[in-house]
Design an enzyme around this catalytic site. Structure first.
Site, PDB file in Angstrom:
ATOM      1  N   HIS A 116      48.857  68.929  49.683  1.00 56.08           N
ATOM      2  CA  HIS A 116      49.528  70.230  49.726  1.00 56.08           C
ATOM      3  C   HIS A 116      49.770  70.687  48.288  1.00 56.08           C
ATOM      4  O   HIS A 116      50.262  69.910  47.462  1.00 56.08           O
ATOM      5  CB  HIS A 116      50.862  70.097  50.474  1.00 56.08           C
ATOM      6  CG  HIS A 116      51.617  71.387  50.547  1.00 56.08           C
ATOM      7  ND1 HIS A 116      51.261  72.398  51.407  1.00 56.08           N
ATOM      8  CD2 HIS A 116      52.679  71.832  49.846  1.00 56.08           C
ATOM      9  CE1 HIS A 116      52.087  73.421  51.233  1.00 56.08           C
ATOM     10  NE2 HIS A 116      52.949  73.109  50.299  1.00 56.08           N
ATOM     11  N   GLU A 150      56.105  67.749  61.895  1.00 55.18           N
ATOM     12  CA  GLU A 150      56.727  68.848  61.153  1.00 55.18           C
ATOM     13  C   GLU A 150      55.905  69.167  59.910  1.00 55.18           C
ATOM     14  O   GLU A 150      55.600  68.269  59.111  1.00 55.18           O
ATOM     15  CB  GLU A 150      58.149  68.439  60.749  1.00 55.18           C
ATOM     16  CG  GLU A 150      59.026  69.637  60.476  1.00 55.18           C
ATOM     17  CD  GLU A 150      60.387  69.216  59.938  1.00 55.18           C
ATOM     18  OE1 GLU A 150      60.918  69.938  59.094  1.00 55.18           O
ATOM     19  OE2 GLU A 150      60.871  68.136  60.352  1.00 55.18           O
TER      20      GLU A 150
HETATM   21  C1  GRF Z   1      43.862  72.788  48.281  1.00 61.06           C
HETATM   22  O1  GRF Z   1      44.535  73.456  47.268  1.00 61.06           O
HETATM   23  C2  GRF Z   1      44.822  71.978  49.099  1.00 61.06           C
HETATM   24  O2  GRF Z   1      45.973  71.603  48.412  1.00 61.06           O
HETATM   25  C3  GRF Z   1      45.207  72.894  50.224  1.00 61.06           C
HETATM   26  O3  GRF Z   1      44.048  73.639  50.483  1.00 61.06           O
HETATM   27  C4  GRF Z   1      43.245  73.721  49.316  1.00 61.06           C
HETATM   28  C5  GRF Z   1      41.861  73.292  49.713  1.00 61.06           C
HETATM   29  O4  GRF Z   1      40.913  73.584  48.743  1.00 61.06           O
HETATM   30  N1  GRF Z   1      45.694  72.137  51.351  1.00 61.06           N
HETATM   31  P1  GRF Z   1      39.425  73.053  48.835  1.00 61.06           P
HETATM   32  O5  GRF Z   1      38.808  73.582  50.129  1.00 61.06           O
HETATM   33  O6  GRF Z   1      39.510  71.563  48.844  1.00 61.06           O
HETATM   34  O7  GRF Z   1      38.768  73.578  47.628  1.00 61.06           O
END
Ligand code: GRF
Length: 325
Positions: A116, A150
């Site tokens: 995240h 969650e």
């Molecule tokens: C990343 O920034 C990740 O933190 C979030 O979604 C984005 C995915 O980017 N969950 P990618 O498809 O891996 O370039």
């Protein structure tokens, strides 16, 4: 981080919805020598997800099925089936833009991981970079965490901070955070799937279980952590042994009823038990902790039994009374 020679790699399915740059980072890291995981599937809820094309070109099995018109749980089950069919032991979310059903997440508890783009617990949900900038934070960052029902709230595994620059825009920050993610995710995943070989993690698991027994004190003995019960002059009932005396095992040493039982245990299940140096002579047995199919219930059973065999009657009678209820 290096897997032991011959040790099987953890099988990982990656779920994506977009470009899949994190998927690519995970994939290429998996091809470096010593990586303890391998990618067995890349799956998506979008047939046009860019990452699928790359995965295919790299010889990774892919699966794609749009969620449109499907119940959430039904689509989750379809993705899950693809992961299971590919032999996945872990599901890794990398920009998978779907909220997962509680049933699905619960079935994979402890084996489903997400990245995240914020320093959780700050900024769960969307627009994390804009929110960090608007709040005047000095740093944004990224977090690898376990997935629970969650959203963005499961146990944090690892984080990296990323400095926010003067005049930063959400887009510019997002780009730098991704660079950090590409470093962090492969490392965090490798560490997590290898935790069963990590003495620090294993001893923490033991401490939590020992804490459930009455009047226990941790006290090193000959440099190794040990636990005793019964106060100041109490007796030891368990030791932690991290590859002592050239042994391969990271183990819990516990008391059996004597050498006969120790030998019988080893004979019946040589993958789980061994005769520890020195302690073996008096009927202690080594229970191997660094093995893939370790049963923590068995560890708890032996801790309790060993504790009982040395605890003073005033303590065992308490337990007996409680167990009679
Ligand atoms: C990343 O920034 C990740 O933190 C979030 O979604 C984005 C995915 O980017 N969950 P990618 O498809 O891996 O370039």
């Amino acid at each position: 981080m290096l897997p032991e020679a011959g040790r099987a790699k953890a099988k990982v399915a990656i779920f994506i919805s977009g470009g899949g740059t994190n998927m690519a980072a995970l994939l290429y890291a998996s091809r470096l020598p010593g990586c303890p995981y391998e990618i067995v599937l890349v799956a998506s809820n979008r047939k046009d997800a860019g990452g699928l094309t790359l995965a295919r070109a790299e010889g990774i099995a892919t699966f794609a099925h749009p969620h449109k018109g499907m119940e959430r749980a039904e689509h989750d089950e379809m993705m899950e089936r693809a992961a299971r069919d590919a032999g996945a032991e872990y599901i890794v979310l990398a920009g998978y833009m779907r909220i997962l059903s509680e049933e699905f997440v619960t079935r994979w508890a402890g084996r489903i991981i997400n990245i995240h783009p914020s320093l959780l617990p700050k900024y769960k949900g969307l627009d994390t970079h804009a929110r960090a900038i608007a709040a005047g934070d000095s740093h944004g960052g990224t977090t690898v965490h376990l997935v629970t029902p969650e959203l963005d709230s499961g146990a944090i595994l690892q984080q990296v901070e990323v400095a926010i620059l003067p005049g930063d825009t959400a887009e510019a920050l997002a780009e730098r955070v991704k660079l950090a993610e590409h470093q962090l995710y492969p490392r965090a995943l490798a560490d997590y799937v290898s935790r069963g070989n990590d003495p620090a993690w294993l001893i923490e698991q033991l401490r939590q279980r020992v804490a459930a027994l009455p009047e226990v004190e941790e006290r090193p003995s000959h440099g190794a952590p040990g636990w005793r019960t019964g106060g100041k002059s109490g007796k030891y009932f368990a030791y932690f042994s991290d590859q002592h005396h050239g042994e391969k095992a990271i183990a819990l040493l516990v008391k059996t009823s004597g050498p006969d039982e120790m030998h019988a245990l080893i004979e019946n299940d040589p993958a789980s038990f061994y005769r520890p140096a020195y302690y073996g002579a008096s009927g202690w047995v080594g229970l191997v902790l660094n093995r893939p199919d370790l049963d923590w219930g068995q560890v708890e059973h032996w801790l309790k039994r060993s504790w009982r065999s040395v605890a003073p009657i005033r303590l065992t009678s308490l337990i007996d009374a409680a167990e009679e209820f």
